[in-house]
Design a protein around this motif. Structure first.
Motif, short mmCIF file in Angstrom:
data_model
loop_
_atom_site.label_atom_id
_atom_site.label_comp_id
_atom_site.label_asym_id
_atom_site.label_seq_id
_atom_site.Cartn_x
_atom_site.Cartn_y
_atom_site.Cartn_z
N TYR A 42 0.85 -1.19 0.00
CA TYR A 42 0.00 0.00 0.00
C TYR A 42 0.88 1.24 0.00
CZ TYR A 42 -2.81 -3.62 2.36
OH TYR A 42 -3.42 -4.80 2.71
N SER B 23 1.31 -6.18 3.93
CA SER B 23 0.60 -7.12 4.78
C SER B 23 0.40 -8.44 4.05
CB SER B 23 -0.75 -6.56 5.21
OG SER B 23 -1.67 -6.57 4.13
N GLY C 277 -4.95 -8.95 7.54
CA GLY C 277 -5.02 -8.22 8.80
C GLY C 277 -4.29 -6.90 8.76
N GLY C 278 -3.69 -6.54 9.86
CA GLY C 278 -3.06 -5.23 10.00
C GLY C 278 -1.89 -5.04 9.07
N ALA C 279 -1.81 -3.85 8.47
CA ALA C 279 -0.69 -3.52 7.61
C ALA C 279 0.46 -2.96 8.44
CB ALA C 279 -1.13 -2.49 6.57
N PHE C 280 1.69 -3.28 8.02
CA PHE C 280 2.89 -2.81 8.71
C PHE C 280 3.53 -1.71 7.87
CE2 PHE C 280 3.09 -5.90 12.09
CZ PHE C 280 2.24 -6.89 11.63
N PHE C 281 3.75 -0.57 8.50
CA PHE C 281 4.23 0.60 7.79
C PHE C 281 5.74 0.74 7.87
CE2 PHE C 281 0.59 3.18 6.49
CZ PHE C 281 -0.46 2.52 7.13
N GLY C 282 6.29 1.35 6.82
CA GLY C 282 7.67 1.79 6.85
C GLY C 282 7.77 3.15 7.54
N GLN C 283 8.98 3.68 7.57
CA GLN C 283 9.21 4.93 8.29
C GLN C 283 8.85 6.15 7.44
OE1 GLN C 283 13.36 4.12 9.65
NE2 GLN C 283 12.46 4.43 11.68
N TYR D 252 -13.75 -4.06 9.76
CA TYR D 252 -12.45 -4.40 10.36
C TYR D 252 -11.84 -3.10 10.83
CZ TYR D 252 -7.97 -6.82 10.87
OH TYR D 252 -6.82 -7.37 11.37
N LEU E 201 -8.71 -1.08 13.28
CA LEU E 201 -7.35 -1.21 13.77
C LEU E 201 -6.95 0.04 14.54
CD1 LEU E 201 -7.49 -1.91 10.41
CD2 LEU E 201 -5.37 -3.04 11.01
N TYR F 27 -3.35 2.17 15.52
CA TYR F 27 -1.93 2.33 15.27
C TYR F 27 -1.39 3.39 16.23
CZ TYR F 27 -2.06 -0.23 10.84
OH TYR F 27 -2.20 -1.21 9.87
N ALA G 96 8.32 11.39 13.33
CA ALA G 96 9.31 11.02 12.31
C ALA G 96 9.39 9.51 12.07
CB ALA G 96 10.69 11.57 12.65
N GLU G 97 8.37 8.77 12.50
CA GLU G 97 8.33 7.35 12.21
C GLU G 97 7.01 7.00 11.56
OE1 GLU G 97 11.02 5.86 16.02
OE2 GLU G 97 9.16 4.83 15.49
N GLY G 98 6.95 5.84 10.92
CA GLY G 98 5.68 5.38 10.39
C GLY G 98 4.80 4.83 11.50
N PRO G 99 3.50 4.71 11.24
CA PRO G 99 2.59 4.14 12.25
C PRO G 99 2.96 2.69 12.56
CG PRO G 99 1.36 5.22 10.49
CD PRO G 99 2.78 5.13 10.02
N PHE H 169 1.46 -0.87 14.01
CA PHE H 169 0.23 -1.59 14.29
C PHE H 169 0.17 -2.05 15.74
CE2 PHE H 169 -3.33 -4.25 13.76
CZ PHE H 169 -3.05 -5.50 14.27
N SER I 165 -6.18 -5.05 16.48
CA SER I 165 -7.30 -4.95 15.55
C SER I 165 -8.50 -5.71 16.10
CB SER I 165 -6.91 -5.51 14.18
OG SER I 165 -6.59 -6.89 14.27
N LEU J 243 -7.45 1.30 4.07
CA LEU J 243 -7.68 1.71 5.45
C LEU J 243 -8.05 3.18 5.45
CD1 LEU J 243 -4.70 0.06 7.39
CD2 LEU J 243 -7.08 -0.68 7.34
#
Lengths: 111, 114
Positions: free
Chosen positions: A33, A95, A98-104, B32, B34, B36, B41-44, B46, B49, B102
């Protein structure tokens, strides 16, 4: 590091220039995504890939934006003819289900 | 139109007490949900959920409650710790409708005071 990796972390560009960002998802994740986040807002969905197929695109993704995931692994997001309104954090996530994992994220500043 | 709303921009609690973060949604197709957490300065990241077939999901200090009739969910953190200080985003999707998108709220900034 087995998380989602984005490159570069920061990009400053002049208005009218083209920029390209890269995302390397978690290796076994088939879903990828792109989101955009501006100050004071939550992330906004841009587009979604399942393997190499781009299955969803937001109306936020104007014709100046293009995303690819050519081999179903890494992805690129290109913005052509950047505008000041493109300044934002560009987030990639991956992902399986379920839950998506984000980069920075990649912080883009258009000057 | 905000489909996911977090009406409290900020929340401050004492260490050891309960933090309750709230979220409302308007789209009845969302199934669904969730939460976060995001540091500057960081991404979310998880957290937890819940599917619409449940009304509660628990993971350690974090519990999410879903009230479908009220279109409301909440995140409880017990006990709160200073390291929990961050911006918390609620997100929702219409999975059974085939969407992987999302939709996020604007976030609530939690401050846990020592």
């Amino acid at each position: 590091d087995t998380g989602v990796s984005q490159d570069p972390r920061h990009k400053i560009t002049k208005r009218g220039q083209n920029v390209t960002f890269r995302c390397d998802p978690i290796s076994e994740h088939n879903r990828l995504y792109w989101y955009r986040q501006t100050l004071g807002q939550g992330p906004e969905f841009l587009t979604y890939f399942q393997n190499e197929a781009q299955l969803e695109k937001s109306r936020l993704l104007s014709d100046r934006f293009s995303a690819e995931r050519p081999k179903g692994s890494f992805s690129t997001l290109e913005i052509q003819r950047t505008e000041q309104g493109d300044s934002a954090m560009y987030l990639c996530a991956s992902s399986v289900t379920g839950g998506a994992f984000f980069g920075q994220g990649t912080r883009l500043t258009v000057v | 139109d905000q489909q996911v709303k977090q009406n409290s921009p900020s929340l401050s609690v004492q260490e050891g007490r309960i933090s309750i973060l709230n979220c409302d949604y308007t789209n009845s197709m969302f199934d669904y949900f969730l939460w976060y957490k995001k540091y500057p300065a960081e991404g979310p990241t998880f957290l937890i959920s819940i599917s619409s077939i449940k009304d509660k999901n628990e993971d350690g200090r974090f519990t999410v409650f879903l009230n479908k009739s009220a279109k409301h969910l909440s995140l409880h953190i017990v006990p709160s710790q200073p390291g929990d200080s961050a911006v918390y985003f609620c997100a929702a999707s219409d999975v059974s409708g085939g969407s992987e998108k999302l939709v996020f709220g604007k976030g609530t900034k939690l401050t846990v005071n020592p």
